[in-house]
Design a protein around this motif. Structure first.
Motif, PDB file in Angstrom:
ATOM      1  N   ARG A  18       0.801  -1.225   0.000  1.00 54.42           N
ATOM      2  CA  ARG A  18       0.000   0.000   0.000  1.00 54.42           C
ATOM      3  C   ARG A  18       0.838   1.282   0.000  1.00 54.42           C
ATOM      4  NH1 ARG A  18      -4.858   0.700   4.188  1.00 54.42           N
ATOM      5  NH2 ARG A  18      -6.271   1.232   2.519  1.00 54.42           N
ATOM      6  N   TYR A  19       1.909   1.315   0.782  1.00 51.75           N
ATOM      7  CA  TYR A  19       2.736   2.521   0.877  1.00 51.75           C
ATOM      8  C   TYR A  19       4.133   2.308   0.307  1.00 51.75           C
ATOM      9  CZ  TYR A  19      -1.118   3.496   3.963  1.00 51.75           C
ATOM     10  OH  TYR A  19      -2.388   3.643   4.474  1.00 51.75           O
ATOM     11  N   GLY A  20       4.316   1.217  -0.451  1.00 48.29           N
ATOM     12  CA  GLY A  20       5.595   0.955  -1.100  1.00 48.29           C
ATOM     13  C   GLY A  20       6.564   0.146  -0.251  1.00 48.29           C
ATOM     14  N   TYR A  21       6.303   0.070   1.052  1.00 46.95           N
ATOM     15  CA  TYR A  21       7.162  -0.678   1.978  1.00 46.95           C
ATOM     16  C   TYR A  21       6.290  -1.382   3.007  1.00 46.95           C
ATOM     17  CZ  TYR A  21      11.071   2.093   0.255  1.00 46.95           C
ATOM     18  OH  TYR A  21      12.010   2.677  -0.548  1.00 46.95           O
ATOM     19  N   TYR A  22       6.840  -2.421   3.586  1.00 51.10           N
ATOM     20  CA  TYR A  22       6.217  -3.033   4.745  1.00 51.10           C
ATOM     21  C   TYR A  22       7.307  -3.402   5.745  1.00 51.10           C
ATOM     22  CZ  TYR A  22       7.388  -7.692   2.868  1.00 51.10           C
ATOM     23  OH  TYR A  22       8.032  -8.791   2.392  1.00 51.10           O
ATOM     24  N   VAL A  23       6.932  -3.553   6.995  1.00 53.22           N
ATOM     25  CA  VAL A  23       7.883  -3.881   8.054  1.00 53.22           C
ATOM     26  C   VAL A  23       7.714  -5.339   8.438  1.00 53.22           C
ATOM     27  CG1 VAL A  23       8.167  -1.543   8.939  1.00 53.22           C
ATOM     28  CG2 VAL A  23       6.317  -2.943   9.805  1.00 53.22           C
ATOM     29  N   ASP A  24       8.834  -5.964   8.767  1.00 53.41           N
ATOM     30  CA  ASP A  24       8.845  -7.387   9.066  1.00 53.41           C
ATOM     31  C   ASP A  24       9.712  -7.633  10.304  1.00 53.41           C
ATOM     32  OD1 ASP A  24       8.470 -10.115   8.816  1.00 53.41           O
ATOM     33  OD2 ASP A  24       9.936 -10.354   7.203  1.00 53.41           O
ATOM     34  N   PRO A  25       9.110  -7.655  11.505  1.00 58.07           N
ATOM     35  CA  PRO A  25       9.896  -7.928  12.712  1.00 58.07           C
ATOM     36  C   PRO A  25      10.282  -9.407  12.781  1.00 58.07           C
ATOM     37  CG  PRO A  25       7.583  -7.637  13.258  1.00 58.07           C
ATOM     38  CD  PRO A  25       7.711  -7.396  11.792  1.00 58.07           C
ATOM     39  N   GLU A  26      11.492  -9.666  13.299  1.00 57.50           N
ATOM     40  CA  GLU A  26      12.004 -11.029  13.346  1.00 57.50           C
ATOM     41  C   GLU A  26      12.907 -11.217  14.562  1.00 57.50           C
ATOM     42  OE1 GLU A  26      14.033 -11.959   9.590  1.00 57.50           O
ATOM     43  OE2 GLU A  26      13.002 -10.231   8.719  1.00 57.50           O
ATOM     44  N   PHE A  27      13.024 -12.478  14.975  1.00 59.94           N
ATOM     45  CA  PHE A  27      14.009 -12.875  15.974  1.00 59.94           C
ATOM     46  C   PHE A  27      14.864 -13.958  15.336  1.00 59.94           C
ATOM     47  CE2 PHE A  27      15.115 -16.170  19.133  1.00 59.94           C
ATOM     48  CZ  PHE A  27      16.067 -15.452  19.829  1.00 59.94           C
ATOM     49  N   HIS A  28      16.195 -13.800  15.428  1.00 54.99           N
ATOM     50  CA  HIS A  28      17.132 -14.785  14.874  1.00 54.99           C
ATOM     51  C   HIS A  28      18.125 -15.205  15.938  1.00 54.99           C
ATOM     52  CE1 HIS A  28      16.834 -13.399  10.382  1.00 54.99           C
ATOM     53  NE2 HIS A  28      15.688 -13.832  10.865  1.00 54.99           N
ATOM     54  N   LEU A  29      18.502 -16.453  15.870  1.00 55.78           N
ATOM     55  CA  LEU A  29      19.574 -16.995  16.692  1.00 55.78           C
ATOM     56  C   LEU A  29      20.442 -17.813  15.742  1.00 55.78           C
ATOM     57  CD1 LEU A  29      20.525 -17.161  19.642  1.00 55.78           C
ATOM     58  CD2 LEU A  29      19.075 -19.175  19.901  1.00 55.78           C
ATOM     59  N   VAL A  30      21.742 -17.502  15.676  1.00 54.23           N
ATOM     60  CA  VAL A  30      22.650 -18.133  14.719  1.00 54.23           C
ATOM     61  C   VAL A  30      23.690 -18.956  15.466  1.00 54.23           C
ATOM     62  CG1 VAL A  30      24.294 -17.708  12.839  1.00 54.23           C
ATOM     63  CG2 VAL A  30      22.331 -16.193  13.135  1.00 54.23           C
ATOM     64  N   GLN A  31      23.957 -20.140  14.935  1.00 56.01           N
ATOM     65  CA  GLN A  31      24.979 -21.011  15.518  1.00 56.01           C
ATOM     66  C   GLN A  31      25.715 -21.765  14.419  1.00 56.01           C
ATOM     67  OE1 GLN A  31      25.850 -21.947  18.959  1.00 56.01           O
ATOM     68  NE2 GLN A  31      24.933 -19.916  19.154  1.00 56.01           N
ATOM     69  N   HIS A  32      26.983 -22.078  14.695  1.00 57.78           N
ATOM     70  CA  HIS A  32      27.727 -23.001  13.852  1.00 57.78           C
ATOM     71  C   HIS A  32      27.009 -24.345  13.924  1.00 57.78           C
ATOM     72  CE1 HIS A  32      30.988 -25.861  12.898  1.00 57.78           C
ATOM     73  NE2 HIS A  32      31.368 -24.888  12.070  1.00 57.78           N
ATOM     74  N   ARG A  33      27.200 -25.190  12.939  1.00 62.38           N
ATOM     75  CA  ARG A  33      26.479 -26.476  12.930  1.00 62.38           C
ATOM     76  C   ARG A  33      26.707 -27.286  14.203  1.00 62.38           C
ATOM     77  NH1 ARG A  33      30.314 -28.330   8.477  1.00 62.38           N
ATOM     78  NH2 ARG A  33      31.938 -29.345   9.693  1.00 62.38           N
ATOM     79  N   SER A  34      27.842 -27.072  14.865  1.00 65.55           N
ATOM     80  CA  SER A  34      28.094 -27.782  16.127  1.00 65.55           C
ATOM     81  C   SER A  34      27.143 -27.317  17.233  1.00 65.55           C
ATOM     82  CB  SER A  34      29.544 -27.599  16.573  1.00 65.55           C
ATOM     83  OG  SER A  34      29.808 -26.233  16.823  1.00 65.55           O
TER      84      SER A  34
END
Length: 158
Positions: A18-34
């Motif tokens: 509608r206004y050309g943009y939208y907001v997308d809140p997120e939570f991320h947690l990153v780890q090595h495969r170990s």
């Protein structure tokens, strides 16, 4: 959470929005495969979200929650109870929570509200290790508010 966790609000350009943009809140947690068992534990603790390989980093995985309701009902209370009292990310969390509150009130559906949310998102992490947003704040705000801001050059008829 303190080291590898992040609360973020993406500002996504989308022509059909509608206004050309939208907001997308997120939570991320990153780890090595170990550290994959830690991501699995986080998923069990929150009872939601998904785990996937980190794009461009084949040895890393991401646990992510994108659902706004889950962010509000699960992540925010968890951070308030366990993280915020000890966190250097306190201000980022407060802005994140405020953005979710505004979205829960429907402010992202109004141009002025969306602009306010975008301003808060841009202020979330000022010391972001040199990372910059793709577009300058004023460019995004002016696109959102175009056709919605009174033209100062026009004066009402007397």
């Amino acid at each position: 959470m303190e080291g590898e966790g992040s609360l973020l609000v993406s500002i996504k350009h989308h022509e059909t929005s509608r206004y050309g943009y939208y907001v997308d809140p997120e939570f991320h947690l990153v780890q090595h495969r170990s550290g994959l068992p830690l991501l699995t534990l986080a998923q069990q603790v929150f009872g939601t979200g998904r785990i996937f390989p980190k794009p461009g980093s084949p040895n890393c995985y991401v646990y992510a929650i994108h659902c706004r309701r889950s962010l509000w009902e699960k992540v925010v209370p968890y951070f308030e109870k366990y993280v915020v009292p000890f966190s250097c990310k306190r201000e980022t969390f407060y802005r994140f929570r405020e953005i979710l509150e505004l979205m829960n009130q429907g402010e992202h559906r109004r141009p002025e509200g969306l602009a306010r949310i975008v301003e808060k998102a841009y202020a979330m992490n000022p010391a972001a290790k040199g990372k910059q947003r793709l577009r300058p704040l004023q460019e995004v705000i002016s696109r959102i508010l175009r056709d919605h801001t009174p033209d100062a050059s026009q004066t009402p008829a007397e």
